[in-house]
Design an enzyme around this catalytic site. Structure first.
Site, PDB file in Angstrom:
ATOM      1  N   ASP A  35       0.706  -1.313  -0.065  1.00 13.72           N
ATOM      2  CA  ASP A  35      -0.094   0.141  -0.102  1.00 13.72           C
ATOM      3  C   ASP A  35       0.879   1.261   0.025  1.00 13.72           C
ATOM      4  OD1 ASP A  35      -2.269   1.488   0.149  1.00 13.72           O
ATOM      5  OD2 ASP A  35      -2.551   1.170   2.244  1.00 13.72           O
ATOM      6  N   HIS A  53       3.055   3.283  -9.139  1.00 14.31           N
ATOM      7  CA  HIS A  53       2.908   1.943  -8.918  1.00 14.31           C
ATOM      8  C   HIS A  53       4.134   1.078  -9.776  1.00 14.31           C
ATOM      9  CE1 HIS A  53      -1.183   2.411  -7.949  1.00 14.31           C
ATOM     10  NE2 HIS A  53      -1.634   3.056  -8.998  1.00 14.31           N
ATOM     11  N   LEU A 143       9.885 -21.402  -3.375  1.00 17.25           N
ATOM     12  CA  LEU A 143       8.885 -20.532  -2.739  1.00 17.25           C
ATOM     13  C   LEU A 143       7.859 -20.095  -3.741  1.00 17.25           C
ATOM     14  CD1 LEU A 143       9.834 -17.278  -0.848  1.00 17.25           C
ATOM     15  CD2 LEU A 143       7.971 -17.025  -2.727  1.00 17.25           C
ATOM     16  N   GLU A 223      -0.495 -12.754  12.759  1.00 18.02           N
ATOM     17  CA  GLU A 223       0.023 -11.977  13.236  1.00 18.02           C
ATOM     18  C   GLU A 223       0.163 -10.694  12.176  1.00 18.02           C
ATOM     19  OE1 GLU A 223       0.623 -12.068  16.426  1.00 18.02           O
ATOM     20  OE2 GLU A 223       0.374 -14.171  16.891  1.00 18.02           O
TER      21      GLU A 223
END
Length: 255
Positions: A35, A53, A143, A223
Site C-alpha cells: 500500500d 505503481h 517459494l 500476526e
C-alpha cells in the site's frame, strides 16, 4: 555510503544475527498488502501516479529475495483489489500494464507463480498473462508466490462456497446432504490458497492499520505488522523488523 546508510547497514546485520538464532520462528507464509504507491508519488511531487505503481512493482522482486533468504515458503502479494477495478480508466490501464510486466518479470526470474482473484473481472490480456504465468511456472520448486489481482476476501469466500456447492451437486448430493457434513475444512479446501499454510504474518505498508478484506478467512490466527513506510520505500531493514516482531510474539491460537 553516507553515515545514515552505514548505520542502517549495521542495524540490518544486528537484526540478521538475532534472527539467525530464531530460525524456528520464521513464518512459513507471509502476506503483504503493498500500500502507498500513489501517496509515494504525490509525496515526491509526481502527478502521474503510475510512476508510483511502477516504483512499487520494482520492489516486489526485492521482497521475494528477502523472503527466500529468510526461509519463507509462501508469499502472497496483493497487487490489486476487486474494489480497485473501479478506479478511473486513466489510472487503471497503465496499472494493468504494470501488473502484466511485473508478473512476466517474476516468471522470467524463475519464481513459482499462482494468481488468485476474480480473473473474470480483469481485462482479457491481463487475465491471460496471469493464467500463462501459472501454467508456465507450475512445475517450479521453491517459494510459491501468490499474486493477488482483482482480489477481495469476501469474493473469495463466496467463490469457495459456490465451488463447494458445484462439487457436491456434480456428485448428485442434495443441499440437505451438504448441510449434514459441512464444516470449516470443506470451505478451506475451495479457497484460492487451498493446499497452502495459512499466513503466519501479514504486513501492510503506508501506516494504514486494517486488512481491507485481505485473506479474511486465512488470517484468523495471523500476526499483523503495520509499517509507516509507503511501499516503494519499504526496505530490507523494515522486513527484518517485521520478522523480529513476529518472532517475539507468543502465538496461543486461542488456548
Amino acid at each position: 555510503m553516507g553515515v545514515r546508510d552505514l548505520v542502517y547497514r549495521l542495524y540490518e546485520r544486528r537484526l540478521e544475527a538475532k534472527l539467525s538464532l530464531q530460525k524456528e520462528m520464521v513464518p512459513r507464509h507471509v502476506g503483504v498488502i503493498v500500500d502507498g504507491n500513489r501517496r509515494w508519488a504525490r509525496s515526491m511531487g509526481i502527478s502521474d501516479v503510475s510512476r508510483g505503481h511502477r516504483k512499487g512493482a520494482d520492489k516486489i522482486s526485492e521482497l521475494l529475495g528477502w523472503c527466500r533468504e529468510a526461509g519463507v515458503e509462501v508469499v502472497t502479494v496483493w497487487l490489486l483489489s476487486s474494489d480497485n477495478i473501479n478506479r478511473s480508466k486513466d489510472e487503471l490501464e497503465p496499472l494493468m500494464k504494470i501488473i502484466e510486466d511485473v508478473v512476466q518479470e517474476l516468471v522470467d526470474d524463475g519464481w513459482h507463480i499462482k494468481p488468485m482473484g476474480a480473473l473474470d473481472l480483469l481485462p482479457d490480456h491481463t487475465a491471460r498473462v496471469l493464467k500463462n504465468a501459472k501454467e508456465t511456472t507450475s512445475h517450479r520448486p521453491g517459494l510459491i508466490v501468490n499474486v493477488a489481482v482483482g482480489y477481495g476476501g469476501r469474493r473469495e469466500i463466496a467463490d469457495a462456497v459456490r465451488s463447494l456447492l458445484q462439487e457436491h451437486a456434480s456428485k448428485g448430493a442434495s443441499i440437505e446432504d451438504l448441510v449434514e457434513v459441512l464444516d470449516v475444512e470443506h470451505i478451506a479446501e475451495h479457497l484460492y490458497t487451498r493446499g497452502q499454510p495459512d499466513p503466519d504474518l501479514v504486513i501492510r505498508t503506508s501506516g494504514e492499520q486494517r486488512l481491507s478484506g485481505f485473506l479474511l478467512w486465512q488470517s484468523a490466527h495471523s500476526e499483523f505488522y503495520f509499517c509507516e513506510a509507503y511501499w516503494p520505500d519499504f526496505r530490507r531493514v523494515d522486513f527484518l523488523r517485521a520478522l523480529r516482531s513476529y518472532a517475539a510474539r507468543h502465538r496461543r491460537y486461542g488456548s
